[in-house]
Structures are given as C-alpha cells and as structure tokens.
Design a protein around this motif. Structure first.
Motif, PDB file in Angstrom:
ATOM      1  N   LEU A   1       0.848  -1.207   0.000  1.00 27.30           N
ATOM      2  CA  LEU A   1       0.000   0.000   0.000  1.00 27.30           C
ATOM      3  C   LEU A   1       0.883   1.256   0.000  1.00 27.30           C
ATOM      4  O   LEU A   1       1.845   1.325   0.759  1.00 27.30           O
ATOM      5  CB  LEU A   1      -0.897   0.000   1.245  1.00 27.30           C
ATOM      6  N   PRO A   2       0.576   2.249  -0.849  1.00 34.99           N
ATOM      7  CA  PRO A   2       1.391   3.468  -0.865  1.00 34.99           C
ATOM      8  C   PRO A   2       1.446   4.137   0.516  1.00 34.99           C
ATOM      9  O   PRO A   2       0.475   4.111   1.271  1.00 34.99           O
ATOM     10  CB  PRO A   2       0.664   4.365  -1.873  1.00 34.99           C
ATOM     11  N   LYS A   3       2.601   4.716   0.789  1.00 34.76           N
ATOM     12  CA  LYS A   3       2.854   5.328   2.104  1.00 34.76           C
ATOM     13  C   LYS A   3       1.846   6.423   2.453  1.00 34.76           C
ATOM     14  O   LYS A   3       1.430   6.546   3.605  1.00 34.76           O
ATOM     15  CB  LYS A   3       4.277   5.923   2.131  1.00 34.76           C
ATOM     16  N   ASP A   4       1.491   7.249   1.455  1.00 33.31           N
ATOM     17  CA  ASP A   4       0.588   8.364   1.778  1.00 33.31           C
ATOM     18  C   ASP A   4      -0.762   7.853   2.288  1.00 33.31           C
ATOM     19  O   ASP A   4      -1.380   8.462   3.164  1.00 33.31           O
ATOM     20  CB  ASP A   4       0.419   9.337   0.594  1.00 33.31           C
ATOM     21  N   VAL A   5      -1.178   6.701   1.775  1.00 32.53           N
ATOM     22  CA  VAL A   5      -2.443   6.116   2.233  1.00 32.53           C
ATOM     23  C   VAL A   5      -2.272   5.537   3.635  1.00 32.53           C
ATOM     24  O   VAL A   5      -3.098   5.772   4.535  1.00 32.53           O
ATOM     25  CB  VAL A   5      -2.923   5.006   1.262  1.00 32.53           C
ATOM     26  N   GLU A   6      -1.186   4.817   3.822  1.00 33.46           N
ATOM     27  CA  GLU A   6      -0.940   4.187   5.119  1.00 33.46           C
ATOM     28  C   GLU A   6      -0.840   5.246   6.231  1.00 33.46           C
ATOM     29  O   GLU A   6      -1.379   5.051   7.324  1.00 33.46           O
ATOM     30  CB  GLU A   6       0.338   3.348   5.051  1.00 33.46           C
ATOM     31  N   GLU A   7      -0.171   6.356   5.926  1.00 32.48           N
ATOM     32  CA  GLU A   7      -0.040   7.426   6.930  1.00 32.48           C
ATOM     33  C   GLU A   7      -1.415   7.944   7.356  1.00 32.48           C
ATOM     34  O   GLU A   7      -1.665   8.179   8.536  1.00 32.48           O
ATOM     35  CB  GLU A   7       0.798   8.584   6.368  1.00 32.48           C
ATOM     36  N   ARG A   8      -2.311   8.134   6.383  1.00 31.81           N
ATOM     37  CA  ARG A   8      -3.656   8.625   6.716  1.00 31.81           C
ATOM     38  C   ARG A   8      -4.433   7.607   7.551  1.00 31.81           C
ATOM     39  O   ARG A   8      -5.197   7.965   8.441  1.00 31.81           O
ATOM     40  CB  ARG A   8      -4.451   8.936   5.442  1.00 31.81           C
ATOM     41  N   LEU A   9      -4.232   6.326   7.252  1.00 27.80           N
ATOM     42  CA  LEU A   9      -4.926   5.292   8.023  1.00 27.80           C
ATOM     43  C   LEU A   9      -4.404   5.261   9.463  1.00 27.80           C
ATOM     44  O   LEU A   9      -5.166   5.099  10.419  1.00 27.80           O
ATOM     45  CB  LEU A   9      -4.767   3.920   7.358  1.00 27.80           C
TER      46      LEU A   9
END
Lengths: 206, 290
Positions: free
Chosen positions: B19-27
């Motif tokens: 999963l891309p980092k920007d998505v993981e950070e938001r989660l």
C-alpha cells in the motif's frame, strides 16, 4: 473475544448480540454470488433442473451447512496446478448482493452464521430471527491477515464457477469477526444508516 | 523495442501487495481519532496489521485485486502494440504467482478466464503519447465492492434539491457517500468529475485518484469543496467498515470537465481504503518505482 466452534447451536446464537467480537473455529464454506444463485434456482425454488454433479455437491454441503457458516469470500488460492490448495488472501466480499437469497438459504440448510462485509438488509435480518442465525462482519480488505486464520483447505466444489466463485471447504482457527446483525432483530447497519441519514438531511438543508 | 514484461510484473506485485505510504499514513492517523476499544478502531488496527503483513509476504492486500487500470504515457519511439502485449503477459504471470486473483469473467457465459485476460478490454489500458524521453506506467487496482458504490447524478436532482452549481455538486456527493455506507470498504477516497458525458465522467473520476493524497485542485473553489466534502462526509459518522466512527472519507479529489449545455453530470468514483496505485518510470536504462 468469544471463541465459538462450528457447528453452532441455537442457544449460542441466541446469546450473541450486536457488537460482540467473536473468534470462529471449525469447518465452513465460502459461497458468494454464483453459489447463492445456484442454490436458490436448483434446490430451493427449483426453477432449474439439477445438472452434472449438482446433486452430489448438494448432499456433500448439507452436513457442513447444518449449524454451519457461509463465508462471502472469493479468495486468492495458490497451488491450483498441483491441487495443494492454500489460501493466500481471503477477506470478505460485499454481502448485500446476496440479500435476495440469503434468508432462504439460511432456512433451507439451517445455516447459523453468514460472514461478509457491509451488512445485509431487512429480509436477511428477519431470516436471522427465524432460523435463528447471525451475521458476522469481517474486516473488508484485510485479506492476507484473515488468510492466516485459514489453517487448511479441505476441498473445493464447483471450481468451474471460477476460483473466486467456487465453494471452498475450509478449516479456520480464530477467524476474527464482529456480530453486526443478531437473532433478536438488531442490526448495527440499520442503526448507522438511520443516524447518518439524519446528518445527511441536515447537511442537505444547509 | 525493450521488453518490459519483467518490470511490469514487479509493478503489479508492488501495487497488489504494498500500500502506498501516503495512504498508510492517513490510516495510521485515523486510528488515533477512534475511541479505544471501539469496533471502528479495531477495524483500522486490523487493516494496518494486514498492510504490514501483505508487504512482508508479497501477498495481495485485498483478495479482490480488482480491475487492473493501466495508464501508459510514452515518448515517441515506443510501440503501444508491444507494450500492450507485455502488460498482458505480465498480468497473466502475476496471476499465476498469486499476486492477482483471476478476476476476468465473461459477461455472457459467466466463465472466468483464469488469467485476468478477457477480450480486448480487460485489463483496461490507456495510452497517451507525451513530450520528453521518460516512459511511465501507472497501475491502479480497483476492487468491485467500491466500484459498485460509484454513482452518477444528472443535474438538477429534485430529490436532493440540488441544482447545476457547486452547491448542487456538494449535495450529490454527500448523498453518494451516504448510500455507500460501509459497503465500499470505508474509509474511502472520493474521485469526483463534474461535467463530461456518462462515459468520460466515470473515466475522469477514476483518473483523479492517481494523484497523491492531500493534492488539491489548483482552482481554489474546487480545492475548498474537496476539503469541505471530506469534512462533511465524516460528520455523517458512518466510520470504518460502516461500524460508526470518525473517519469515513480520507480525501476527496475533484476534476471539472467541459460539458455540452444540456448535460451536467456529477460522477463519483469511490475508492476503498485499499487504495492500490503504483507508478514505474523508465528513464534510459533505469527503471524506477515510486
């Protein structure tokens, strides 16, 4: 978290309430769109004559489903060529597509639990009261994580439906779910839809 | 022409399992907003565990590896015919390696082809010739659960009291989020196209999803609406998986398209939390993955 072993008794089902976290253990089957349609047309409404191995599969499913569980899941499976099947990724699919069929399937086979995601509608909720049974919500998209709870693939029926749509007979250990529809007419999905609907109405008038 | 089949296979592996980092950070940020012990928080915690495990095992984040949507931007000198063959070969190989689920089903016979190749239209590939000397291939995997809750509104919409303006767009999008409930695997990301026709509206509402999370439309009015929609969607309290909670939508992306005078469409594509999109760039001999 409450541990429950399949087959599940009516007493245990009646004890379960919306919000209860559960770890499921035992043997269950996967079944989604093609399977529910096939069950309804061939064995329940009988609008289609049994063909090929239909009757043999039906007989094989009956004991697994009596007190059993159907998992709305179209897995990624390795070992297709060698038939040494292993679940690689196995999260739930959206359940609402089975709304026209689910209650009838539950009653016909005495299915005690349905696992999926997104919840189901009033017909299934009524089916949960009458059978009785419950709807277990698994975490959508958590496919690799959930596949770890699948300890063995015991067999597969109707592989001609395709890998995602086939009936996989699996053994699970501590498969994590939450009860979101119970046998007492309660549905978390109904509550959230109503509450969020009120907020939406407020937002629309702004 | 260079054979990129192996490199495209790697793009597919990364897209499906990492999963891309920007998505993981938001989660990760979303977890902290939910009450300890709540079903919503439990769902997000499981999601994050799954993200980590899939990355480690190179196994699919979600078993629904979706419709593979490729966007290929190429400088002069590349053959789209060859690139298409390479993409298709890589996809069939990725399916054999269980990076992808066999997901292509004939609409008439219901037969699954078993290798993710179906006719000329599966996978979806968009080719575009560009200036410069870098070739880029972007891949998005969009699962069926979230695709099913996409919606298109022909404005005005009397039921919603929504007219042909940005205030009307807002109402249509909020309605789509409410209708989706948890079924698109919330928390989701909204791609919104205003204008266009039935077809281009849906295509462009997906195309905007290739952008980074937090990237805003350069038009300040649309940028403001993007932020407002994310905030108001979350006020509805649908929450992760529809369990009730603080985070229903992580980000909203809007694109304005030209339209004919008679038509005013608002098209919403809903992307699930398993927001799988990756890019590879071919620069000379080098192949760079984002």
């Amino acid at each position: 978290m409450r541990e429950i072993t399949i087959p599940i008794s009516d007493d245990v089902i009646r004890e379960l309430k919306v919000g209860d976290p559960v770890a499921l253990n035992g043997v269950m089957i996967t079944g989604r769109d093609a399977v529910h349609k096939w069950m309804i047309e061939t064995f329940i409404k009988k609008t289609r004559a049994p063909q090929g191995d239909d009757l043999a599969v039906y007989e094989a499913l009956k004991p697994v489903l009596a007190g059993g569980v159907i998992y709305h899941c179209g897995p990624v499976v390795s070992g297709l060529e060698t038939k040494e099947y292993k679940f690689v990724a196995a999260g739930p699919t959206t359940s609402i597509r089975e709304e026209p069929y689910q209650a009838d399937v539950m009653k016909h086979f005495n299915v005690k639990g349905v696992i999926g995601k997104g919840g189901m509608g009033p017909k299934t909720l009524k089916g949960c009261q009458e059978t009785p049974g419950v709807y277990f919500h698994a975490i959508g998209g958590a496919a690799t994580f959930i596949a770890q709870s699948v300890t063995r693939v015991l067999g597969v029926h109707k592989l001609d439906f395709g890998v995602p749509e086939a009936i996989w007979v699996i053994e699970v250990k501590d498969l994590p779910v939450v009860v979101t529809m119970d046998s007492h007419g309660q549905s978390l999905h109904q509550v959230i839809e109503e509450q969020s609907g009120k907020v939406l109405q407020d937002l629309l008038t702004k | 022409m260079r054979d990129l089949t192996h490199e495209i296979l790697e793009l597919i592996r990364r897209t499906s399992s990492d999963l891309p980092k920007d998505v993981e950070e938001r989660l990760k940020a979303a977890v902290e907003k939910e009450t300890p012990g709540s079903a919503a928080r439990g769902a997000l915690e499981t999601i994050l565990k799954n993200v980590e495990l899939s990355r480690k095992n190179s196994s699919p984040i979600c078993q629904d590896t979706g419709t593979p949507i490729f966007y290929v931007k190429y400088p002069a000198g590349w053959s789209t015919l060859q690139l298409k063959k390479q993409i298709r070969a890589a996809l069939a190989d990725a399916t054999k390696r269980s990076y992808m689920r066999p997901n292509s089903v004939d609409a008439v016979s219901d037969k699954n082809t078993g290798n993710n190749l179906g006719g000329d239209d599966f996978p979806y590939i968009h080719f575009e010739e560009i200036e410069g000397d870098e070739l880029t291939i972007e891949l998005m995997l969009k699962g069926g659960g979230c695709e099913n809750v996409g919606a298109q509104y022909s404005m005005p919409d009397n039921r919603l009291g929504a007219g042909r303006d940005l205030a009307g767009v807002r109402k249509a999008v909020l309605d789509a989020v409410h209708k989706a409930q948890g079924q698109g695997c919330a928390p989701g990301i909204l791609g919104v196209a205003i204008g266009g026709d039935h077809g281009s509206g849906y295509i462009k509402s997906k195309e905007v999803l290739y952008d980074k999370i937090g990237a805003r439309n350069p038009d300040p009015k649309l940028a403001a609406l993007e932020e407002q929609l994310t905030r108001e969607a979350n006020e509805m309290g649908i929450g992760p998986m529809g369990f009730g909670g603080k985070t229903t939508v992580i980000d909203t992306k809007i694109i304005g398209l030209s339209r004919v005078p008679a038509s005013y469409f608002v098209t919403v594509s809903y992307m699930c939390w398993a927001y799988r999109r990756r890019k590879m760039t071919v620069r000379g001999e080098e192949v760079i993955y984002d």
